[in-house]
Motif scaffolding. Structure first.
Motif, PDB file in Angstrom:
ATOM      1  N   GLN A 282       0.841  -1.208   0.000  1.00 17.93           N
ATOM      2  CA  GLN A 282       0.000   0.000   0.000  1.00 17.93           C
ATOM      3  C   GLN A 282       0.873   1.254   0.000  1.00 17.93           C
ATOM      4  N   ARG A 283       2.009   1.168   0.688  1.00 14.36           N
ATOM      5  CA  ARG A 283       2.924   2.321   0.748  1.00 14.36           C
ATOM      6  C   ARG A 283       3.477   2.639  -0.640  1.00 14.36           C
ATOM      7  N   PHE A 284       3.872   1.581  -1.375  1.00 12.91           N
ATOM      8  CA  PHE A 284       4.381   1.784  -2.736  1.00 12.91           C
ATOM      9  C   PHE A 284       3.303   2.403  -3.622  1.00 12.91           C
ATOM     10  N   GLU A 285       2.076   1.922  -3.446  1.00 11.60           N
ATOM     11  CA  GLU A 285       0.961   2.460  -4.242  1.00 11.60           C
ATOM     12  C   GLU A 285       0.760   3.942  -3.956  1.00 11.60           C
ATOM     13  N   ALA A 286       0.836   4.316  -2.682  1.00 12.82           N
ATOM     14  CA  ALA A 286       0.621   5.714  -2.307  1.00 12.82           C
ATOM     15  C   ALA A 286       1.724   6.596  -2.895  1.00 12.82           C
ATOM     16  N   TYR A 287       2.951   6.067  -2.888  1.00 13.49           N
ATOM     17  CA  TYR A 287       4.062   6.836  -3.469  1.00 13.49           C
ATOM     18  C   TYR A 287       3.861   6.986  -4.979  1.00 13.49           C
ATOM     19  N   ALA A 288       3.392   5.917  -5.612  1.00 14.26           N
ATOM     20  CA  ALA A 288       3.121   5.988  -7.053  1.00 14.26           C
ATOM     21  C   ALA A 288       2.030   7.028  -7.333  1.00 14.26           C
ATOM     22  N   ARG A 289       1.041   7.046  -6.477  1.00 12.61           N
ATOM     23  CA  ARG A 289      -0.049   8.010  -6.636  1.00 12.61           C
ATOM     24  C   ARG A 289       0.482   9.440  -6.534  1.00 12.61           C
ATOM     25  N   LEU A 290       1.402   9.653  -5.582  1.00 14.04           N
ATOM     26  CA  LEU A 290       2.011  10.974  -5.428  1.00 14.04           C
ATOM     27  C   LEU A 290       2.731  11.377  -6.720  1.00 14.04           C
ATOM     28  N   LEU A 291       3.482  10.439  -7.297  1.00 10.15           N
ATOM     29  CA  LEU A 291       4.232  10.753  -8.521  1.00 10.15           C
ATOM     30  C   LEU A 291       3.280  11.059  -9.675  1.00 10.15           C
ATOM     31  N   GLU A 292       2.157  10.348  -9.651  1.00 13.23           N
ATOM     32  CA  GLU A 292       1.202  10.522 -10.735  1.00 13.23           C
ATOM     33  C   GLU A 292       0.563  11.913 -10.696  1.00 13.23           C
ATOM     34  N   ARG A 293       0.250  12.359  -9.488  1.00 11.80           N
ATOM     35  CA  ARG A 293      -0.500  13.612  -9.449  1.00 11.80           C
ATOM     36  C   ARG A 293       0.358  14.847  -9.177  1.00 11.80           C
ATOM     37  N   ALA A 294       1.634  14.663  -8.848  1.00  7.99           N
ATOM     38  CA  ALA A 294       2.497  15.829  -8.588  1.00  7.99           C
ATOM     39  C   ALA A 294       3.748  15.778  -9.459  1.00  7.99           C
ATOM     40  N   PRO A 295       3.586  16.023 -10.762  1.00 11.16           N
ATOM     41  CA  PRO A 295       4.744  15.934 -11.673  1.00 11.16           C
ATOM     42  C   PRO A 295       5.868  16.894 -11.266  1.00 11.16           C
ATOM     43  N   GLU A 296       5.503  17.973 -10.539  1.00 11.19           N
ATOM     44  CA  GLU A 296       6.544  18.930 -10.135  1.00 11.19           C
ATOM     45  C   GLU A 296       7.528  18.294  -9.145  1.00 11.19           C
ATOM     46  N   LEU A 297       7.125  17.160  -8.549  1.00 15.85           N
ATOM     47  CA  LEU A 297       8.039  16.508  -7.601  1.00 15.85           C
ATOM     48  C   LEU A 297       8.989  15.521  -8.296  1.00 15.85           C
ATOM     49  N   HIS A 298       8.713  15.223  -9.564  1.00 16.96           N
ATOM     50  CA  HIS A 298       9.596  14.297 -10.285  1.00 16.96           C
ATOM     51  C   HIS A 298      11.016  14.844 -10.290  1.00 16.96           C
ATOM     52  N   ARG A 299      11.959  13.949 -10.067  1.00 10.67           N
ATOM     53  CA  ARG A 299      13.388  14.287  -9.987  1.00 10.67           C
ATOM     54  C   ARG A 299      13.730  15.090  -8.739  1.00 10.67           C
ATOM     55  N   ARG A 300      12.734  15.433  -7.922  1.00 10.53           N
ATOM     56  CA  ARG A 300      13.003  16.217  -6.718  1.00 10.53           C
ATOM     57  C   ARG A 300      13.043  15.326  -5.477  1.00 10.53           C
ATOM     58  N   ILE A 301      12.511  14.095  -5.583  1.00  8.44           N
ATOM     59  CA  ILE A 301      12.411  13.234  -4.396  1.00  8.44           C
ATOM     60  C   ILE A 301      12.914  11.818  -4.692  1.00  8.44           C
ATOM     61  N   ILE A 302      13.332  11.148  -3.624  1.00 11.11           N
ATOM     62  CA  ILE A 302      13.749   9.744  -3.727  1.00 11.11           C
ATOM     63  C   ILE A 302      13.141   9.008  -2.541  1.00 11.11           C
ATOM     64  N   PHE A 303      12.586   7.854  -2.809  1.00 11.51           N
ATOM     65  CA  PHE A 303      12.045   7.029  -1.718  1.00 11.51           C
ATOM     66  C   PHE A 303      12.996   5.844  -1.518  1.00 11.51           C
ATOM     67  N   LEU A 304      13.605   5.783  -0.328  1.00 13.30           N
ATOM     68  CA  LEU A 304      14.507   4.678   0.011  1.00 13.30           C
ATOM     69  C   LEU A 304      13.768   3.726   0.952  1.00 13.30           C
ATOM     70  N   GLN A 305      13.503   2.525   0.479  1.00 11.61           N
ATOM     71  CA  GLN A 305      12.844   1.524   1.322  1.00 11.61           C
ATOM     72  C   GLN A 305      13.835   0.415   1.638  1.00 11.61           C
TER      73      GLN A 305
END
Ligand code: GDG
Length: 460
Positions: free
Chosen positions: A279-302
């Motif tokens: 579910q966490r991965f899905e939520a992160y994917a959702r964030l990337l989908e709806r906030a293109p301005e964050l692309h290349r600005r964030i990294i998720f380390l699991q």
């Protein structure tokens, strides 16, 4: 401490024993070891080894004032007791997952058999003034078996998992036979008030117990015991200091350099379905989908070290997450940026503290968790001048104390994505405010207070 120092040794019993000089000792292990060193004691449990026969001998060693006594398990007993009943039946049930419960009568028989052997071996090592502290769901019936062998000592039990409501617990085959043995302890500890309510509810409505002064539960045949909540914690000061030192490690510098000026979101969990990783991965994917301005600005380390590989569900979840991480990276990565770094191995704890401190967001979203120490560690590791934000599942015990985290329902993809976005954009003043409120909680209730409070209550 108000009351006088207790006489007699402390005897800690747990499935796994953290032997001296073993490096992988976590916070809990060192807290228990410190208690044993303080008053002298014995740590008893499984050696971690398999042998032809269970407990054919007791391995003993001594380190300072602490004795260690461990026994090997036969392969068949290990499969029935540990893989089968403890982790295949009890763990999913206690984490509100009856759909994953694999119940087999032979596993329960093995569980009871191993507890019986532990009780017999332990009894020979106990002195009349010892205080016995049993840990976790592997050893629920141990006190009842010790009592049958004539042991009169004070015996406490602490459950590290959540305890679901009675309506769910009764779905466990033979639940009476198993859960009512808890009444043989003098004190049963759980993490939160919610777990305590579930325990009281079960005993009052399913086991025929009655409630008496001082929170005593009396069973129909007269035996009385107490139950209370003792929220476990961490060695707050030591962890904060470790994090401060860790940032100058070369590994942490390498991580920072690799991030360039991107913000880090971190998750650290044993690879377990209760941790809500999918579910966490899905939520992160959702964030990337709806906030293109964050692309290349964030990294998720699991970081997700594998655990319990012998249980089918754990192998499945591993494959599922590899697919999901690959899918997200495949969809959003650029030649110079991958949105997820997913690692299936464990790291020295000292290094983890540095990783936590480097991350702007701690993402801790279990579907259910007794406490969740990672959430507490993340907070303790922050730089007071520039602290990160904790996004925390409402269903972790830690959410009862860390109310200044951004609390989320881990199954609600949009809500978790919202919280992530809010955390990434949170102004410094608000980050500081939330962090100091949480840090105050962790300074007040640290691991030393936890064990002293439990042991003091057990003496009463
Ligand atoms: C159970 C209950 C309850 C994690 N990865 C590495 C590593 N860790 C350490 C963490 C933390 C510990 O392991 C995990 O504790 P949690 O509390 O988060 O989760 P569980 O393992 O499920 O623990 C839980 C706990 O018991 C105590 O009662 O809070 O609810 O499920 O300390 O930092 N340590 C190292 N390398 C890793 O890669 N060295």
């Amino acid at each position: 401490m108000a009351s006088a120092k207790p006489a007699g040794r402390l005897v800690v019993v747990s499935n796994r024993v953290a032997l001296p000089r073993q490096t992988a000792a976590g916070g809990l292990a060192s807290a228990l070891r410190a208690a044993l060193q303080e008053r002298g004691g014995l740590w008893f449990g499984w050696s971690g080894k398999l042998a032809a026969e269970t407990a054919s001998e007791v391995h003993q060693m001594r380190d300072g004032k602490v004795d260690y006594a461990t026994v090997d398990l036969s392969r068949a007993d290990h499969e029935d007791f540990y893989t089968g009943f403890a982790n295949g039946t009890l763990w999913p049930m206690l984490h509100y997952r009856p759909d994953l419960v694999d119940y087999q009568r032979t596993h329960l028989d093995g569980y009871l058999r191993v507890n019986e052997i532990f009780a017999e071996r332990l009894r020979q090592l106990i002195r009349p003034d010892d205080t016995i502290w049993v840990h976790d769901y592997h050893l629920i019936p141990l006190a009842a078996m010790l009592r049958r062998l004539g042991v009169k000592n004070r015996i406490g039990f602490f459950l590290h998992t959540p305890l679901p409501a009675a309506g769910l617990l009764i779905a466990l085959p033979n639940h009476h036979e198993l859960l009512e043995t808890l009444a043989s302890y003098d004190l049963v500890g759980v993490h939160t008030r919610r777990d305590l309510r579930a325990l009281e509810d079960y005993f009052l409505h399913e086991a025929g117990a009655t409630m008496h002064a001082g929170g005593r539960l009396r069973m129909p045949e007269g035996r009385q015991f107490r139950a209370a909540a003792f929220p476990i914690s961490i060695d707050t000061e030591a962890i904060a200091e470790a994090a401060q030192r860790a940032v100058s490690n070369s590994e942490i510098t390498q991580l920072r350099n690799s991030m360039e000026d991107r913000e880090l979101i971190i998750g650290v969990d044993r690879l377990d379905y209760s941790k809500g990783l999918h579910q966490r991965f899905e939520a992160y994917a959702r964030l990337l989908e709806r906030a293109p301005e964050l692309h290349r600005r964030i990294i998720f380390l699991q970081i997700a070290p594998p655990s319990r590989g012998a249980v089918l569900e754990y192998r499945q979840i591993r494959r599922e997450l590899e697919r999901s991480a690959g899918h997200i990276n495949g969809k959003y990565a650029a030649p110079d940026w991958a949105p997820i770094r997913y690692i299936n191995k464990s790291f020295p704890h000292q290094l983890l503290t540095g990783y936590y401190r480097t991350a702007r967001v701690g993402l801790v979203t279990p579907l259910r968790d007794g406490m969740n120490l990672v959430a507490k560690e993340y907070v303790a590791c922050q730089d007071p001048d520039n602290p990160g934000v904790l996004v925390l599942s409402r269903f972790a015990g830690a959410a009862q104390e860390l109310t200044d985290a951004l609390l989320v329902n881990p199954a609600d993809t949009e809500e978790v994505a919202d919280a992530l976005e809010r955390a990434l954009k949170m102004p410094l003043a608000e980050r500081r405010e939330r962090w100091s409120a949480m840090m105050d909680v962790l300074r007040r209730n640290d691991i030393t207070l936890w064990r002293n409070t439990f042991l003091q209550a057990l003496r009463r």
